[in-house]
Design an enzyme around this catalytic site. Structure first.
Site, PDB file in Angstrom:
ATOM      1  N   MET A  95       0.848  -1.194   0.000  1.00 27.61           N
ATOM      2  CA  MET A  95       0.000   0.000   0.000  1.00 27.61           C
ATOM      3  C   MET A  95       0.889   1.251   0.000  1.00 27.61           C
ATOM      4  O   MET A  95       0.438   2.348   0.332  1.00 27.61           O
ATOM      5  CB  MET A  95      -0.927  -0.005   1.216  1.00 27.61           C
ATOM      6  CG  MET A  95      -1.870  -1.222   1.179  1.00 27.61           C
ATOM      7  SD  MET A  95      -3.397  -1.026   2.110  1.00 27.61           S
ATOM      8  CE  MET A  95      -2.772  -0.769   3.732  1.00 27.61           C
ATOM      9  N   HIS A 115       9.147   1.069   3.306  1.00 26.21           N
ATOM     10  CA  HIS A 115      10.242   1.119   4.274  1.00 26.21           C
ATOM     11  C   HIS A 115      11.137  -0.098   4.045  1.00 26.21           C
ATOM     12  O   HIS A 115      10.886  -0.911   3.143  1.00 26.21           O
ATOM     13  CB  HIS A 115       9.699   1.184   5.706  1.00 26.21           C
ATOM     14  CG  HIS A 115       8.668   0.138   6.013  1.00 26.21           C
ATOM     15  ND1 HIS A 115       8.958  -1.206   6.046  1.00 26.21           N
ATOM     16  CD2 HIS A 115       7.339   0.237   6.262  1.00 26.21           C
ATOM     17  CE1 HIS A 115       7.883  -1.877   6.340  1.00 26.21           C
ATOM     18  NE2 HIS A 115       6.866  -1.040   6.462  1.00 26.21           N
ATOM     19  N   HIS A 146       9.559  -3.496   3.386  1.00 27.43           N
ATOM     20  CA  HIS A 146       9.096  -3.739   2.005  1.00 27.43           C
ATOM     21  C   HIS A 146      10.285  -4.103   1.105  1.00 27.43           C
ATOM     22  O   HIS A 146      10.182  -4.966   0.245  1.00 27.43           O
ATOM     23  CB  HIS A 146       8.423  -2.492   1.429  1.00 27.43           C
ATOM     24  CG  HIS A 146       7.128  -2.136   2.078  1.00 27.43           C
ATOM     25  ND1 HIS A 146       6.978  -1.005   2.841  1.00 27.43           N
ATOM     26  CD2 HIS A 146       5.925  -2.747   2.076  1.00 27.43           C
ATOM     27  CE1 HIS A 146       5.736  -0.930   3.290  1.00 27.43           C
ATOM     28  NE2 HIS A 146       5.068  -1.970   2.835  1.00 27.43           N
ATOM     29  N   LYS A 166       5.034 -10.097   9.405  1.00 24.88           N
ATOM     30  CA  LYS A 166       4.409  -9.260  10.444  1.00 24.88           C
ATOM     31  C   LYS A 166       2.888  -9.415  10.409  1.00 24.88           C
ATOM     32  O   LYS A 166       2.224  -9.418  11.419  1.00 24.88           O
ATOM     33  CB  LYS A 166       4.783  -7.786  10.259  1.00 24.88           C
ATOM     34  CG  LYS A 166       4.204  -6.927  11.370  1.00 24.88           C
ATOM     35  CD  LYS A 166       4.636  -5.494  11.258  1.00 24.88           C
ATOM     36  CE  LYS A 166       3.798  -4.715  10.272  1.00 24.88           C
ATOM     37  NZ  LYS A 166       2.404  -4.508  10.719  1.00 24.88           N
ATOM     38  N   ASP A 167       2.347  -9.522   9.181  1.00 26.11           N
ATOM     39  CA  ASP A 167       0.914  -9.766   9.030  1.00 26.11           C
ATOM     40  C   ASP A 167       0.710 -11.272   8.876  1.00 26.11           C
ATOM     41  O   ASP A 167       0.375 -11.765   7.791  1.00 26.11           O
ATOM     42  CB  ASP A 167       0.385  -9.005   7.813  1.00 26.11           C
ATOM     43  CG  ASP A 167       0.547  -7.506   7.983  1.00 26.11           C
ATOM     44  OD1 ASP A 167      -0.133  -6.938   8.841  1.00 26.11           O
ATOM     45  OD2 ASP A 167       1.382  -6.915   7.278  1.00 26.11           O
ATOM     46  N   SER A 176       6.689  -0.702  10.141  1.00 26.95           N
ATOM     47  CA  SER A 176       5.334  -0.581   9.595  1.00 26.95           C
ATOM     48  C   SER A 176       5.139   0.857   9.129  1.00 26.95           C
ATOM     49  O   SER A 176       5.647   1.795   9.772  1.00 26.95           O
ATOM     50  CB  SER A 176       4.310  -0.899  10.695  1.00 26.95           C
ATOM     51  OG  SER A 176       3.031  -0.429  10.318  1.00 26.95           O
ATOM     52  N   SER A 177       4.380   1.019   8.059  1.00 25.38           N
ATOM     53  CA  SER A 177       4.105   2.386   7.582  1.00 25.38           C
ATOM     54  C   SER A 177       3.356   3.175   8.650  1.00 25.38           C
ATOM     55  O   SER A 177       3.456   4.396   8.726  1.00 25.38           O
ATOM     56  CB  SER A 177       3.265   2.327   6.307  1.00 25.38           C
ATOM     57  OG  SER A 177       3.899   1.507   5.358  1.00 25.38           O
TER      58      SER A 177
HETATM   59  O1  PAF Z   1      -0.279  -5.824   3.527  1.00 26.55           O
HETATM   60  C1  PAF Z   1      -0.666  -4.903   2.772  1.00 26.55           C
HETATM   61  O2  PAF Z   1       0.002  -3.904   2.548  1.00 26.55           O
HETATM   62  C2  PAF Z   1      -2.036  -5.036   2.118  1.00 26.55           C
HETATM   63  O3  PAF Z   1      -2.926  -5.707   2.952  1.00 26.55           O
HETATM   64  C3  PAF Z   1      -1.998  -5.686   0.727  1.00 26.55           C
HETATM   65  C4  PAF Z   1      -1.504  -7.106   0.807  1.00 26.55           C
HETATM   66  C5  PAF Z   1      -1.091  -4.868  -0.182  1.00 26.55           C
HETATM   67  C6  PAF Z   1      -3.398  -5.693   0.117  1.00 26.55           C
HETATM   68  O4  PAF Z   1      -3.904  -4.426  -0.023  1.00 26.55           O
END
Ligand code: PAF
Length: 290
Positions: free
Chosen positions: A30, A34, A37, A158-159, A194-195
């Protein structure tokens, strides 16, 4: 680095690469990138190989934000993201507009009305706190998979729940993509990158390390105990620790089976811990295996 803004342009390019036999590694984001990513981009490059292609998408997906959540104030800095992607060796930056992503909105026949719902793993943890969040995630990720046609898609650990749900979706719906989870990157005091960390004020920032401290405390307790520990009692200790920080408020602290995401009565080696904590108004999540 090429920049693509249309779905048809992205699909055309991906089909051409496939016809040429090139692997595609994909990092959906999204934006407001950072180092975390960029570590996913590195992983995507390893997966796709030097001759393959790496695509990063930036799309702040409104479907996964609740009405009270921060979609409009979610941090955005496209110029910086473009620079970081260029430096990281990304081949294509895919930046679809809302009209490209959800074109049915505003045309006769009504708004977007097709959703992808993972119906088991989505119900707990983040799903319980943020109704419809994962429906938004799986819907947009399914669309992105159909647009980018990746061989590999890299998600941050993290997610944890998101990665598990996407994995299940890909398996259940036969998306021909390998889902890869990449480790969480942390600041020196343990705060997961995290953003959303950008929202933390100067007073809140040091307090945000309490999530990592709670994880460490739980790990220590589980590893030192000769027998499995009662998860509820350990949870209470962690809640107390977290709430010792004046700006922190616990949303959930949960011990669960890492494969099913079902809660466990006893915490032991192999159990997973996830937590969501508000620090001021910022909601932070983290997780770890015990
Ligand atoms: O983790 C994220 O940034 C978002 O949930 C994703 C996977 C890009 C979907 O919008």
């Amino acid at each position: 680095m090429r920049q693509v803004t249309t779905v048809s342009g992205m699909q055309r390019l991906a089909r051409r690469w496939k016809a040429e036999g090139q692997g595609i590694g994909f990092v959906p984001t999204m934006g407001y990138l950072h180092a975390g990513h960029l570590s996913l981009v590195k992983k995507a490059r390893q997966c796709a190989g030097d001759d393959g292609k790496v695509v990063v998408s930036i799309y702040v997906n409104p479907l996964q934000f609740g009405p009270q959540e921060d979609w409009s104030r979610y941090p955005r800095d496209l110029a910086r993201d473009q620079k970081l992607c260029l430096e990281a060796g990304v081949d294509v930056l895919f930046i679809p507009t809302d009209e490209e992503m959800y074109p049915a909105a505003g045309v006769p026949g009504g708004a977007h009305s097709t959703y992808v719902i993972e119906d088991t793993l989505s119900r707990r943890l983040e799903g319980a706190s943020r109704p419809a969040h994962f429906r938004g995630v799986t819907t947009v990720v399914a669309k992105l998979f159909n647009q980018v046609l990746p061989d590999y898609a890299v998600f941050g650990a993290k997610d944890y729940q998101q990665a598990a749900i996407v994995q299940r979706m890909a398996r259940d719906l036969n998306f021909p993509v390998k889902i890869v989870a990449a480790p969480t990157l942390r600041e020196a005091d343990g705060l997961a990158l995290s953003s959303r960390n950008k929202y933390l004020s100067e007073e809140e920032r040091p307090q945000a390390a309490i999530l990592w401290q709670a994880i460490q405390q739980a790990k220590k307790a589980v590893q030192a105990a000769p027998e499995p520990l009662a998860a509820d009692a350990l949870k209470q200790q962690l809640v107390q620790l977290i709430q010792s920080q004046p700006a922190a408020r616990v949303d959930y602290v949960d011990f669960f089976n890492p494969a099913t995401l079902e809660p466990v009565a006893q915490a032991q080696h192999g159990t997973h811990l996830a937590l969501a904590v508000y620090v001021g108004k910022t909601r932070l999540i983290d997780n770890a295996g015990m």
